[in-house]
Design a protein around this motif. Structure first.
Motif, PDB file in Angstrom:
ATOM      1  N   GLU A  23       0.825  -1.206   0.000  1.00 30.64           N
ATOM      2  CA  GLU A  23       0.000   0.000   0.000  1.00 30.64           C
ATOM      3  C   GLU A  23       0.862   1.259   0.000  1.00 30.64           C
ATOM      4  O   GLU A  23       0.534   2.247  -0.676  1.00 30.64           O
ATOM      5  N   LEU A  24       1.960   1.246   0.757  1.00 30.01           N
ATOM      6  CA  LEU A  24       2.736   2.467   0.968  1.00 30.01           C
ATOM      7  C   LEU A  24       3.947   2.614   0.057  1.00 30.01           C
ATOM      8  O   LEU A  24       4.386   3.733  -0.202  1.00 30.01           O
ATOM      9  N   ALA A  25       4.525   1.499  -0.403  1.00 31.00           N
ATOM     10  CA  ALA A  25       5.677   1.599  -1.302  1.00 31.00           C
ATOM     11  C   ALA A  25       5.254   2.211  -2.628  1.00 31.00           C
ATOM     12  O   ALA A  25       4.113   2.052  -3.065  1.00 31.00           O
ATOM     13  N   THR A  26       6.174   2.879  -3.286  1.00 36.84           N
ATOM     14  CA  THR A  26       5.837   3.633  -4.502  1.00 36.84           C
ATOM     15  C   THR A  26       6.401   3.001  -5.772  1.00 36.84           C
ATOM     16  O   THR A  26       6.493   3.650  -6.801  1.00 36.84           O
ATOM     17  N   ASP A  27       6.793   1.725  -5.693  1.00 34.29           N
ATOM     18  CA  ASP A  27       7.194   1.000  -6.890  1.00 34.29           C
ATOM     19  C   ASP A  27       6.587  -0.397  -6.839  1.00 34.29           C
ATOM     20  O   ASP A  27       5.975  -0.789  -5.844  1.00 34.29           O
ATOM     21  N   GLU A  28       6.743  -1.145  -7.900  1.00 28.62           N
ATOM     22  CA  GLU A  28       6.162  -2.479  -7.984  1.00 28.62           C
ATOM     23  C   GLU A  28       7.062  -3.512  -7.309  1.00 28.62           C
ATOM     24  O   GLU A  28       8.274  -3.328  -7.209  1.00 28.62           O
ATOM     25  N   LEU A  29       6.452  -4.595  -6.868  1.00 24.78           N
ATOM     26  CA  LEU A  29       7.215  -5.695  -6.298  1.00 24.78           C
ATOM     27  C   LEU A  29       8.129  -6.274  -7.376  1.00 24.78           C
ATOM     28  O   LEU A  29       7.669  -6.605  -8.466  1.00 24.78           O
ATOM     29  N   PRO A  30       9.439  -6.391  -7.113  1.00 26.91           N
ATOM     30  CA  PRO A  30      10.355  -6.928  -8.125  1.00 26.91           C
ATOM     31  C   PRO A  30       9.937  -8.325  -8.595  1.00 26.91           C
ATOM     32  O   PRO A  30       9.439  -9.136  -7.806  1.00 26.91           O
ATOM     33  N   SER A  31      10.152  -8.595  -9.870  1.00 23.51           N
ATOM     34  CA  SER A  31       9.727  -9.876 -10.446  1.00 23.51           C
ATOM     35  C   SER A  31      10.404 -11.059  -9.755  1.00 23.51           C
ATOM     36  O   SER A  31       9.809 -12.132  -9.645  1.00 23.51           O
TER      37      SER A  31
END
Length: 373
Positions: A289-297
């Motif tokens: 919710e709070l992180a501003t990038d996508e979860l690494p593949s």
């Protein structure tokens, strides 16, 4: 008891009479920390004594390295330094003893005891955040990660504490409080346990911040060199970087995620991630919710497993929304303006990235005008 604490008592001397134990400063899962008078240098110091099964070579190597590094960078003064090292043998085994500069209470302890609504004054929150980042910048520039950044490992300096006379020193710390130890069956104690336990000092005098507006990063028990990182860390879950949870390779950038969480707490009085009944799956959900990038593949496979244990939560916030919700609580005084909090949100966003390589460095964050007030 192999692996236990060293049964130390007030008044004892360590290292051939050099260090005289006068008070207890604190304790943790793997160590106790004591205030002692260094008879040779005529000053007070802190002595961290580990449990006998604790592996401390990494901590020792880092602290020795820090003691030899150049001191020109302002970040050097933000790190608690090792003054001496020795070992002591007792009934529970051999214990490592780290002699360190003595400091005051942790920021967390001070806030709990003395700050209304568990929140520092705005000027101090801003200043302490800056000083902590200076320390992390110095560590990073020398390829060192602290690995355990949170408010209990950020301690307030008390000017002149090391060189006070005994009466004034004990007045600052408070007289030691002791409780006798006894067996439930009434039999005699073994020599593996002390005759009494000492309650750690709490530095109950609120005037500490009148004389000091300076903090140091303490406790290097999880510290490491980037060229030989550990496989995992025991950072508290609420400030633990995602690469630790996902079992990825670690480096000093774990401290940037933890620092973002710590700055959030310095300002608002609570960490960004809910600590009540917190589990890794719940934490990952809040991170997303709070992180501003996508979860690494490369983490997706582990995420699919973790996802099965993530409870459904219909309420979600962006970082700015959550920061404003927590800070502008109607029951708490708000010293920062809404604009200040918006700027702080943008600053924290730059560190709160899943991908470690995308996180802003401590040096980058220190250049932000938010720290100028």
């Amino acid at each position: 008891m192999p692996g236990g604490y060293h049964p130390l008592e007030l008044g004892e001397f360590l290292k051939n009479g050099r260090y005289h134990i006068v008070h207890k400063l604190g304790w943790g899962a793997n160590s106790t920390t004591w205030a002692a008078k260094d008879q040779k240098e005529n000053r007070y110091v802190a002595i961290k004594i580990t449990t006998s099964n604790t592996r401390n070579q990494r901590e020792l190597d880092v602290l020795r390295s820090l003691s030899t590094l150049p001191r020109r960078n302002p970040g050097w003064s933000r790190l608690n330094q090792m003054l001496d090292y020795f070992s002591v043998t007792g009934p529970n085994g051999v214990h490592a003893c780290f002699v360190l500069d003595i400091v005051g209470p942790s920021v967390a302890e001070f806030v709990e005891l003395h700050c209304k609504n568990d929140r520092l004054p705005a000027s101090l929150a801003r200043l302490f955040a800056k000083q902590a980042l200076q320390g992390l910048d110095y560590l990073a520039s020398n390829g060192i990660g602290h690995g355990d950044i949170h408010l209990r490992n950020l301690a307030i300096e008390v000017p002149g504490l090391s060189f006070l006379d005994e009466m004034t020193f004990l007045d600052k710390l408070g007289e030691p409080e002791i409780s006798a130890v006894s067996r439930q069956d009434g039999r005699l104690l073994s020599n593996e346990v002390p005759a009494y336990v000492v309650r750690p000092t709490s530095f109950r005098q609120r005037d500490i911040l009148i004389s000091s507006q300076s903090v140091k990063i303490i406790d290097f028990g999880e510290a490491f060199f980037d060229n030989s990182p550990p496989r995992s860390l025991h950072t508290p879950l609420s400030v633990r970087a995602p690469e630790i949870i996902f079992g990825d390779l670690l480096d000093h950038r774990v401290d940037l995620w933890s620092a973002a969480c710590m700055i959030f707490e310095l300002v608002t009085g609570q960490p960004p991630f809910d600590v009540i009944m917190l589990t890794p799956p719940v934490l990952v959900q809040q991170m997303m919710e709070l992180a501003t990038d996508e979860l690494p593949s490369r983490w997706q496979d582990k995420y699919r497993v973790i996802k099965q244990d993530i409870p459904r939560d219909d309420e979600s916030y962006t970082l700015l929304q959550w920061l404003e919700e927590v800070y502008f609580d109607h029951n708490k005084q708000a010293e920062f303006s809404r604009k200040d909090i918006q700027r702080l949100s943008r600053l924290i966003e730059r560190m709160l990235k899943f991908e470690p390589s995308l996180r802003a460095t401590a040096k980058d964050i220190l250049a932000d005008p938010w720290f100028d007030g």
